[in-house]
Scaffold this motif. Sequence first.
Motif, PDB file in Angstrom:
ATOM      1  N   VAL A  62      -4.419 -24.240 136.992  1.00 47.15           N
ATOM      2  CA  VAL A  62      -4.858 -24.337 135.595  1.00 47.15           C
ATOM      3  C   VAL A  62      -4.676 -25.792 135.153  1.00 47.15           C
ATOM      4  N   PRO A  63      -5.764 -26.517 134.887  1.00 43.45           N
ATOM      5  CA  PRO A  63      -5.627 -27.931 134.516  1.00 43.45           C
ATOM      6  C   PRO A  63      -5.257 -28.104 133.040  1.00 43.45           C
ATOM      7  N   VAL A  64      -4.047 -28.558 132.800  1.00 42.78           N
ATOM      8  CA  VAL A  64      -3.613 -28.949 131.459  1.00 42.78           C
ATOM      9  C   VAL A  64      -3.047 -30.367 131.557  1.00 42.78           C
ATOM     10  N   GLU A  65      -3.164 -31.120 130.474  1.00 47.62           N
ATOM     11  CA  GLU A  65      -2.786 -32.543 130.503  1.00 47.62           C
ATOM     12  C   GLU A  65      -3.489 -33.262 131.663  1.00 47.62           C
ATOM     13  N   GLY A  66      -4.703 -32.819 131.972  1.00 48.01           N
ATOM     14  CA  GLY A  66      -5.505 -33.548 132.940  1.00 48.01           C
ATOM     15  C   GLY A  66      -5.410 -33.092 134.368  1.00 48.01           C
ATOM     16  N   GLU A  67      -4.430 -32.227 134.720  1.00 48.22           N
ATOM     17  CA  GLU A  67      -4.362 -31.778 136.102  1.00 48.22           C
ATOM     18  C   GLU A  67      -3.566 -30.497 136.238  1.00 48.22           C
ATOM     19  N   SER A  68      -3.888 -29.760 137.281  1.00 48.30           N
ATOM     20  CA  SER A  68      -3.150 -28.558 137.644  1.00 48.30           C
ATOM     21  C   SER A  68      -2.064 -28.920 138.662  1.00 48.30           C
ATOM     22  N   PHE A  69      -1.263 -27.913 139.042  1.00 51.26           N
ATOM     23  CA  PHE A  69      -0.266 -28.108 140.090  1.00 51.26           C
ATOM     24  C   PHE A  69      -0.955 -28.515 141.397  1.00 51.26           C
ATOM     25  N   MET A  70      -2.055 -27.857 141.723  1.00 48.31           N
ATOM     26  CA  MET A  70      -2.785 -28.225 142.939  1.00 48.31           C
ATOM     27  C   MET A  70      -3.313 -29.652 142.850  1.00 48.31           C
ATOM     28  N   ASP A  71      -3.801 -30.037 141.678  1.00 49.54           N
ATOM     29  CA  ASP A  71      -4.271 -31.414 141.490  1.00 49.54           C
ATOM     30  C   ASP A  71      -3.138 -32.408 141.720  1.00 49.54           C
ATOM     31  N   ALA A  72      -1.974 -32.123 141.129  1.00 50.29           N
ATOM     32  CA  ALA A  72      -0.835 -33.038 141.248  1.00 50.29           C
ATOM     33  C   ALA A  72      -0.432 -33.213 142.707  1.00 50.29           C
ATOM     34  N   LEU A  73      -0.416 -32.126 143.463  1.00 56.10           N
ATOM     35  CA  LEU A  73      -0.073 -32.205 144.879  1.00 56.10           C
ATOM     36  C   LEU A  73      -1.116 -32.999 145.654  1.00 56.10           C
ATOM     37  N   ALA A  74      -2.393 -32.762 145.333  1.00 55.08           N
ATOM     38  CA  ALA A  74      -3.457 -33.497 146.018  1.00 55.08           C
ATOM     39  C   ALA A  74      -3.425 -34.977 145.662  1.00 55.08           C
TER      40      ALA A  74
END
Length: 329
Positions: A62-74
């Motif tokens: 779920v992207p909040v504040e610009g990124e999701s947990f998966m985004d942050a890891l990537a």
Amino acid sequence: MLQTASTTAGLISERRTIPSDTAGVELQLINRRPDSVKEFTTERTLVMMHGATFPSASLFDVPVEGESFMDALAHAGYDVWAVDARGYGGSTRPPEMSLPPKEGAPLTSARTAVRDLRAAIDFVLRHRDITRVNLLGMSWGGSVAGAFTAELGEKIAKLILVAPLWLSRTKLRIDPGGALNTYRVVSPKTFETGWRVAAPEQKRQALIPEGWFEAWEQVTLATDPGAPTAGTIRAPAGAVQDVRNHWTADNPLYDPAVIRNPVLLIAAEWDIDVPLEMAQDLFVRLTSADYKRLIEIGEGTHMVLMERNRRQAFDAVIRFLDERFEPSS
């Protein structure tokens, strides 16, 4: 089968389905990775397993504040995969879930989810031509990940358990008592009340920053467009049966002492579903781990990955994965 693919902000996003070990049952995998990565390694590959109620997109993407947990890891350089067990999210739902819920054998036990996780991990190993992956499980998914690693630890580099279900001397909130149906019908709006109530009253409003719940609810509802009632999703009831068969019956699903991999446990201060003492008990039983670490996130609940202090959990996971590690002989 690759279903969707896109590139945004330097990240490649893909969704695909793969066969399970059961004819006609397909499993959804969500993949997020940096578009600059062309060669894949064990150290930079992570597979994630969701919890008892909400599928992978809801818990991890779920992207909040610009990124999701998966985004942050990537963004941290990881090739990240999240699997939906059968009956969840984009994976095949058993035929019983197309009928009204009724009393019967609960669907998708942890043992079944271990098989689905194995199918996902084996696919990633083949697809990336690597020999091991890192593994993260949350809540009931922590049970699944722990059981998988206890059985097939040679396929795993590092193990991360976020609020993992473990033995409890008291009743757990997920189990309302009484006869179990094959599956549950869950309203995210109703769930919100139980989510916030775990925090002290004066802290409940700030626990989930403005707009975050609505973003989470939208993603969550989109994971089950076939739900029988608007504003709900379906979740197999096997995880509740697991609670009765294992976690409140002093009958562990697996033996932590056989896990030799490095292990990170993350707990949250206000988690009333998997309280700190449960994580502590699991931690001391990891007697064979190459090394282990238990981190408690202050002012967080069982849903810490979607709360205002989520970055503390993100950072703890990334630091643990980034650490160089040579297995003991």
